[in-house]
Design an enzyme around this catalytic site. Structure first.
Site, PDB file in Angstrom:
ATOM      1  CE  LYS A  82       4.763   4.555   5.214  1.00 48.94           C
ATOM      2  NZ  LYS A  82       3.621   4.438   6.142  1.00 48.94           N
ATOM      3  CD  GLN A 126       2.739   3.059   9.271  1.00 48.79           C
ATOM      4  OE1 GLN A 126       3.326   4.007   8.776  1.00 48.79           O
ATOM      5  NE2 GLN A 126       2.279   2.058   8.536  1.00 48.79           N
ATOM      6  CG  ASP A 149      -1.949   6.347   3.917  1.00 52.89           C
ATOM      7  OD1 ASP A 149      -1.850   5.955   2.735  1.00 52.89           O
ATOM      8  OD2 ASP A 149      -1.659   5.617   4.878  1.00 52.89           O
TER       9      ASP A 149
END
Length: 320
Positions: A82, A126, A149
């Site tokens: 990323k 994450q 997300d």
């Protein structure tokens, strides 16, 4: 299983369908045919080019906060890629790492600060995070407008109601891949192995919203191989190497492997890290019509989709 060809959907653009039908026909005659490799890297590169051009005219740089708690190997790999992608397109990543023993309150307070910071456009946590912390509380502390997300309950409700909103970037990557290959899932049997909140569940809902017939399998599913063999499209997102062997697939299937595991291997006396998926690729690829490789399939496309969503927030917040 052969409904794509047998139902005479010749009106569909030929790019994928012609390959699919040819593969099925040859397999019926016992011929070995190379599968179509669903190349996520190529699609990701196209998206990267578009994002780079968009960011060049931005007054400020779109900025993403990535929060990691602990030191999960798979998470380290994703975060690394990323950050590389962000640098490539000209976006900014603010990486925030906490030790496993961090207090839940500290993480939530920091997220609330990022929520109100107008220079921050996206926030992701994450996953996975340590079990001693409340995943739901931490995720729910993210402003839904910056939840790129799609993991807050507000985002989930938009998906449930077939409304516009952010979805898991892995789910978005699957949709982008299907669109790129002109694969219409209407009426198709989709089997998803894995029911996580990050991938399995949102992907199931997104495909139901596209009128697919979806079966979700998990650790308690009986006769998993029988379920997976019946699929037109098989999607796996478990994180268990070689879970899907040749005994779990059928000729003509489309296989999308979202699983990721980082293995320590030794080659010529040198220890290396190797990224693998859930599918036994070498054993399966000559049976199915199309398959995503790992690495190089859904992974890079997921990252590209994440930054597409970041640009969307940047544009939306700029209008407020």
């Amino acid at each position: 299983m052969l409904s794509l060809c047998e139902k005479g959907q010749s009106h569909r653009p030929p790019s994928f369908l012609s390959i699919f039908c040819y593969t099925v026909s040859m397999q019926k005659m016992g011929q070995k045919i190379m599968p179509k490799i669903l190349d996520g890297r190529a699609i990701s590169s196209k998206i990267a080019e578009q994002l780079t051009q968009q960011i060049l005219v931005c007054k400020t740089k779109p900025t993403l906060v990535i929060i990691q708690i602990g030191n999960n190997e798979e998470s380290n790999t994703y975060i690394k890629h990323k950050r590389i992608f962000a640098e490539k397109i000209g976006a900014i990543v603010k990486y925030v790492h906490y030790d496993e023993d961090v207090s839940e309150e500290s993480v939530v307070v920091d997220i609330e600060t990022y929520n109100t910071d107008t220079s921050i456009h996206g926030i992701i946590v994450q996953l996975p995070i340590p079990k001693n912390l409340s995943e739901s509380r931490i995720l729910e502390s993210i402003d839904p407008r910056k939840d790129i997300d799609g993991l807050t309950s507000a985002s989930a409700m938009h998906l449930f109601n077939s409304e516009k909103g952010f979805v898991s970037c892995a789910t978005k990557a699957v949709l982008v891949l299907l669109d790129n290959e002109q694969i219409d899932v209407t009426g198709k049997k989709v089997v998803i192995v894995g029911h996580s909140a990050l991938v399995g569940k949102p992907t199931a809902l997104a495909l139901i919203n596209r009128n697919a017939t979806v079966t979700v399998c998990h650790a308690f599913t009986k006769n998993l191989d029988e379920e997976t063999k019946r699929a037109d499209i098989l999607i796996t997102a478990v994180g268990k190497p070689k879970l899907i062997t040749k005994n779990f697939v059928s000729p003509g299937q489309i296989v999308i492997d979202i699983g990721i595991t980082v293995l320590s291997v030794e080659e010529d006396g040198v220890k290396k890290k190797k990224v693998v998926g859930d599918v036994d690729y070498e054993a399966v690829k000559d049976i199915v019509a199309a398959i995503t490789p790992v690495p190089g399939g859904i992974g890079p496309l997921t990252i590209a989709c994440l930054f597409e969503s970041l640009l969307e927030v940047y544009e939306n917040l700029g209008r407020l």
